[in-house]
Design a protein around this motif. Structure first.
Motif, PDB file in Angstrom:
ATOM      1  N   UNK A  46       0.844  -1.203   0.000  1.00 52.37           N
ATOM      2  CA  UNK A  46       0.000   0.000   0.000  1.00 52.37           C
ATOM      3  C   UNK A  46       0.875   1.248   0.000  1.00 52.37           C
ATOM      4  N   UNK A  47       0.365   2.355  -0.518  1.00 52.87           N
ATOM      5  CA  UNK A  47       1.162   3.580  -0.639  1.00 52.87           C
ATOM      6  C   UNK A  47       0.429   4.736   0.010  1.00 52.87           C
ATOM      7  N   UNK A  48       0.347   4.706   1.350  1.00 56.94           N
ATOM      8  CA  UNK A  48      -0.310   5.788   2.075  1.00 56.94           C
ATOM      9  C   UNK A  48      -1.813   5.738   2.041  1.00 56.94           C
ATOM     10  N   UNK A  49      -2.410   4.671   1.513  1.00 59.73           N
ATOM     11  CA  UNK A  49      -3.866   4.544   1.473  1.00 59.73           C
ATOM     12  C   UNK A  49      -4.315   3.569   2.535  1.00 59.73           C
ATOM     13  N   UNK A  50      -5.538   3.704   2.958  1.00 56.24           N
ATOM     14  CA  UNK A  50      -6.105   2.703   3.838  1.00 56.24           C
ATOM     15  C   UNK A  50      -6.409   1.451   3.044  1.00 56.24           C
ATOM     16  N   UNK A  51      -6.646   0.358   3.774  1.00 55.77           N
ATOM     17  CA  UNK A  51      -6.989  -0.893   3.110  1.00 55.77           C
ATOM     18  C   UNK A  51      -8.272  -0.736   2.302  1.00 55.77           C
ATOM     19  N   UNK A  52      -9.236   0.009   2.851  1.00 54.56           N
ATOM     20  CA  UNK A  52     -10.497   0.185   2.126  1.00 54.56           C
ATOM     21  C   UNK A  52     -10.296   1.009   0.868  1.00 54.56           C
ATOM     22  N   UNK A  64      -7.591   1.181  -0.926  1.00 54.59           N
ATOM     23  CA  UNK A  64      -6.933   0.336  -1.907  1.00 54.59           C
ATOM     24  C   UNK A  64      -7.894  -0.638  -2.554  1.00 54.59           C
ATOM     25  N   UNK A  65      -8.727  -1.283  -1.721  1.00 52.32           N
ATOM     26  CA  UNK A  65      -9.700  -2.215  -2.287  1.00 52.32           C
ATOM     27  C   UNK A  65     -10.662  -1.505  -3.220  1.00 52.32           C
ATOM     28  N   UNK A  66     -11.161  -0.322  -2.803  1.00 50.32           N
ATOM     29  CA  UNK A  66     -12.128   0.394  -3.627  1.00 50.32           C
ATOM     30  C   UNK A  66     -11.514   0.842  -4.951  1.00 50.32           C
ATOM     31  N   UNK A  67     -10.243   1.231  -4.931  1.00 54.97           N
ATOM     32  CA  UNK A  67      -9.577   1.610  -6.181  1.00 54.97           C
ATOM     33  C   UNK A  67      -9.409   0.392  -7.099  1.00 54.97           C
ATOM     34  N   UNK A  68      -9.150  -0.757  -6.509  1.00 55.83           N
ATOM     35  CA  UNK A  68      -9.044  -1.977  -7.311  1.00 55.83           C
ATOM     36  C   UNK A  68     -10.381  -2.329  -7.945  1.00 55.83           C
ATOM     37  N   UNK A  69     -11.456  -2.194  -7.179  1.00 52.42           N
ATOM     38  CA  UNK A  69     -12.794  -2.451  -7.718  1.00 52.42           C
ATOM     39  C   UNK A  69     -13.096  -1.489  -8.859  1.00 52.42           C
ATOM     40  N   UNK A  70     -12.749  -0.213  -8.673  1.00 50.46           N
ATOM     41  CA  UNK A  70     -12.993   0.786  -9.720  1.00 50.46           C
ATOM     42  C   UNK A  70     -12.210   0.447 -10.993  1.00 50.46           C
ATOM     43  N   UNK A  71     -10.976  -0.034 -10.835  1.00 54.81           N
ATOM     44  CA  UNK A  71     -10.176  -0.400 -12.005  1.00 54.81           C
ATOM     45  C   UNK A  71     -10.796  -1.580 -12.746  1.00 54.81           C
ATOM     46  N   UNK A  72     -11.257  -2.572 -12.009  1.00 62.06           N
ATOM     47  CA  UNK A  72     -11.901  -3.727 -12.641  1.00 62.06           C
ATOM     48  C   UNK A  72     -13.154  -3.305 -13.400  1.00 62.06           C
ATOM     49  N   UNK A  73     -13.945  -2.430 -12.785  1.00 67.23           N
ATOM     50  CA  UNK A  73     -15.170  -1.969 -13.449  1.00 67.23           C
ATOM     51  C   UNK A  73     -14.844  -1.128 -14.675  1.00 67.23           C
ATOM     52  N   UNK A  74     -13.814  -0.317 -14.595  1.00 71.83           N
ATOM     53  CA  UNK A  74     -13.436   0.508 -15.744  1.00 71.83           C
ATOM     54  C   UNK A  74     -12.993  -0.372 -16.907  1.00 71.83           C
ATOM     55  N   UNK A  75     -12.256  -1.416 -16.620  1.00 74.22           N
ATOM     56  CA  UNK A  75     -11.844  -2.338 -17.680  1.00 74.22           C
ATOM     57  C   UNK A  75     -13.068  -2.968 -18.326  1.00 74.22           C
TER      58      UNK A  75
END
Length: 347
Positions: free
Chosen positions: A1-7, A9-20
């Protein structure tokens, strides 16, 4: 992680999957590919953030239901703060597409929403919530959910009871997504005699009724004309959907139905029924010669995507380009109206 909370990071990963998934749908990739990324997004979103981090650290994200090697790689890259190469490539492909210019771009900018979209309640691929999320990301102000009616069993058409339940679902969703408006609707089958395939009392409750022919498309010209005229005259009909029923691509292309276009479009103009300019690449309905007849008849129009997946909501520009070729400006397209004016449009 890079200064983000676990939530985060997870939410950004979900957003990336949805964008794809969105970009794959927009680009007409196979449904299997986009659905894989959406399934992974849902699975990751349902998993507690700390568990997602632990699985990523152990290289075990594919233990989650619906997560495979490719989708696990995307999640891991996001959590590490690395570039998601697959997403970058899809974004670059989108950026390389010619941007719309001129009157078509101006018409697209004037559109406020879409009146023809399907959810997984019938033959769409995702929930209403997923469709709404995509619509808001595109700057829409409203979206009509127009799942199929009972007779179209191949598309899991909604019975009266299922449609009633959907109205309650949309009412609750509207409270959560305001000021965005989720409009209640249906793509109702035009039956052989021109009647509409749903209880009139239910049709009366809907914001948008799109009436379309889905069966006996090779009916003779006179009978098809009578059938369509009856549907257009029905006071519940707001939009005449993909009027010829043609299919341009796919394994079994389909020729357009034959009917007296001038008579049908004159009736649309007289009854205040909007003619749909369908943006699906496999439909592009009406054909140009019929679209000009509708213009000459004095019709109003709606530019709709007939979406069955979120990324397809970004197909509106195709309809705008076809519209401007026939001199159709924002004043003749009802989806340029604010939602209150749209749903109270006089018939």
């Amino acid at each position: 992680m890079t200064g983000r909370t676990a939530q985060q990071g997870r939410d950004e990963a979900v957003a990336a999957l949805r964008r794809i998934a969105f970009l794959l749908e927009r680009g007409q990739a196979s449904a299997y590919r986009s659905e894989a990324f959406r399934a992974a997004a849902g699975s990751v979103e349902r998993t507690p953030p700390d568990q997602v981090l632990a699985l990523a650290a152990a290289g075990s994200l594919d233990d989650l239901p619906g997560v495979g090697a490719r989708t696990a790689e995307v999640v891991t890259q996001v959590l590490r703060g690395a570039r998601v190469e697959y997403l970058d490539r899809l974004e670059a492909e989108l950026a390389s597409s010619p941007a719309p210019v001129g009157p078509a771009a101006e018409l697209r900018a004037a559109l406020r929403g879409d009146l023809h979209a399907h959810s997984q309640a019938s033959d769409g691929t995702t929930s209403i919530q997923e469709m709404v999320l995509a619509a808001t990301s595109l700057g829409h102000e409203y979206l009509a959910i127009t799942d199929h009616s009972p007779r179209l069993t191949v598309a899991n058409g909604l019975s009266p009871a299922r449609l009633t339940a959907q109205l309650e679902e949309i009412e609750a969703l509207n409270r959560a997504v305001a000021p965005f408006s989720v409009l209640t609707g249906i793509e109702v089958d035009i039956l052989d005699d021109g009647t509409l395939d749903q209880e009139p009392a239910l049709l009366q409750r809907l914001d948008v009724v799109v009436a379309s022919v889905h069966s006996k498309l090779r009916m003779d010209r006179a009978a098809m004309t009578r059938r369509m005229l009856a549907a257009v005259a029905d006071p519940h009909t707001d939009v005449l959907g993909h009027c010829t029923g043609r299919r341009l691509t796919g394994g079994r292309p389909r020729p357009p139905s034959e009917f007296d276009a001038r008579a049908v479009f004159d009736a649309c103009a007289e009854n205040g029924v909007a003619v749909e300019i369908n943006c699906r690449p496999d439909r592009l309905d009406p054909p140009h010669e019929l679209l000009q007849i509708a213009v000459d008849a004095g019709c109003v129009f709606t530019i709709d995507t007939d979406s069955h997946a979120p990324g397809q909501l970004d197909w509106l520009i195709a309809g705008c380009e076809r519209a401007v070729q026939h001199g159709i400006g924002p004043d003749r397209v009802i989806t340029t109206l604010p939602v209150d004016q749209l749903v109270h449009r006089p018939r």
